[in-house]
Design an enzyme around this catalytic site. Structure first.
Site, PDB file in Angstrom:
ATOM      1  N   HIS A   4       6.998 -19.295 -79.586  1.00 11.06           N
ATOM      2  CA  HIS A   4       8.070 -19.211 -78.590  1.00 11.06           C
ATOM      3  C   HIS A   4       8.519 -17.766 -78.405  1.00 11.06           C
ATOM      4  O   HIS A   4       8.822 -17.336 -77.288  1.00 11.06           O
ATOM      5  CB  HIS A   4       9.244 -20.096 -79.022  1.00 11.06           C
ATOM      6  CG  HIS A   4      10.356 -20.141 -78.020  1.00 11.06           C
ATOM      7  ND1 HIS A   4      10.207 -20.664 -76.755  1.00 11.06           N
ATOM      8  CD2 HIS A   4      11.633 -19.705 -78.101  1.00 11.06           C
ATOM      9  CE1 HIS A   4      11.349 -20.554 -76.092  1.00 11.06           C
ATOM     10  NE2 HIS A   4      12.221 -19.970 -76.889  1.00 11.06           N
ATOM     11  N   HIS A  45      20.811 -28.727 -57.887  1.00 11.99           N
ATOM     12  CA  HIS A  45      22.224 -28.457 -57.609  1.00 11.99           C
ATOM     13  C   HIS A  45      23.163 -29.348 -58.431  1.00 11.99           C
ATOM     14  O   HIS A  45      22.903 -30.522 -58.662  1.00 11.99           O
ATOM     15  CB  HIS A  45      22.527 -28.645 -56.113  1.00 11.99           C
ATOM     16  CG  HIS A  45      22.354 -30.059 -55.654  1.00 11.99           C
ATOM     17  ND1 HIS A  45      23.362 -30.998 -55.706  1.00 11.99           N
ATOM     18  CD2 HIS A  45      21.270 -30.701 -55.146  1.00 11.99           C
ATOM     19  CE1 HIS A  45      22.928 -32.155 -55.242  1.00 11.99           C
ATOM     20  NE2 HIS A  45      21.649 -31.993 -54.898  1.00 11.99           N
ATOM     21  N   ILE A  54       7.762 -32.101 -71.448  1.00 14.99           N
ATOM     22  CA  ILE A  54       6.961 -31.476 -70.399  1.00 14.99           C
ATOM     23  C   ILE A  54       6.670 -32.488 -69.279  1.00 14.99           C
ATOM     24  O   ILE A  54       6.287 -33.629 -69.517  1.00 14.99           O
ATOM     25  CB  ILE A  54       5.655 -30.894 -70.995  1.00 14.99           C
ATOM     26  CG1 ILE A  54       4.936 -30.020 -69.975  1.00 14.99           C
ATOM     27  CG2 ILE A  54       4.757 -31.982 -71.554  1.00 14.99           C
ATOM     28  CD1 ILE A  54       3.841 -29.167 -70.591  1.00 14.99           C
TER      29      ILE A  54
END
Length: 200
Positions: free
Chosen positions: A9, A125, A155
């Site tokens: 990561h 949004h 994922i």
């Protein structure tokens, strides 16, 4: 700046930093390094680096470990956004969070502290994403979705508009969330079904 962690990561986070022009990674801290460098950045295990006034980001993919480190170390955390990510000017991103390449965070979305918005993820949004959440590559949250603290969205998973996903839940890869998910639930499939509950 410094990153906490020297694993896979961290490689992606280093490249997020390098996509911009204002910051560079001075070193990676890892308490069990097993290596001297990562992508050309030195790895250190000397705790005196925590005395630095430098900027920090916890570059560890595990949500619980990020929370544990943040609870223990009150450092000068900053957020990072890849130069190829898209953030609405009306969105908000908490300290310690990182947004990877190709991710989109749209109007009035709120993303908490120490979150990961991974490669190509979409947060639409008015979503509210709690602290320590990981939205994995290619996952998508439609408008007005709420995600509780520490939850992992796998994922390619998707959540339809308006659903509420609880705290420390796990949404499996490719799952389709069409109804609310309770705290600690593990959900897989299309449509998403609870198969068990996380035990901590």
């Amino acid at each position: 700046m410094f990153l906490y962690g020297a694993s896979g990561h961290s490689k992606v986070v280093i490249e997020v930093v390098r996509s911009g022009k204002e910051q560079f990674v001075e070193a990676l801290y890892d308490d069990n390094p097993g290596r001297d460098e990562l992508l050309g950045v030195k790895v250190v295990s000397d705790k005196t680096v925590f005395e630095s006034k430098s900027e920090w980001l916890i570059a560890i993919g595990n949500n619980r470990i990020r929370k544990k480190i943040n609870d223990k170390l009150k450092l000068n955390y900053v957020y990072l956004v890849h130069s190829n990510a898209t953030l609405s000017p009306s969105s908000k991103l908490g300290k310690g969070s990182v947004v990877m390449a190709g991710a989109v965070i749209n109007a009035n979305a709120l993303v908490g502290k120490h979150c990961i918005v991974n490669t190509g993820a979409v947060i639409e949004h008015d979503c509210i994403v709690g602290d320590y959440v990981h939205v994995s590559p290619g996952a998508a949250l439609a408008g007005n979705v709420e995600v509780g603290e520490g939850t992992h969205i796998g994922i390619g998973a998707v959540a339809i508009q308006g659903v509420k996903i609880g705290r420390w839940a796990t949404i499996g890869a490719g799952a389709v969330i069409i109804r609310d998910v309770p705290d600690f639930a593990v959900v897989v499939g299309n449509p998403g079904k609870i198969i068990k509950y996380n035990r901590f």
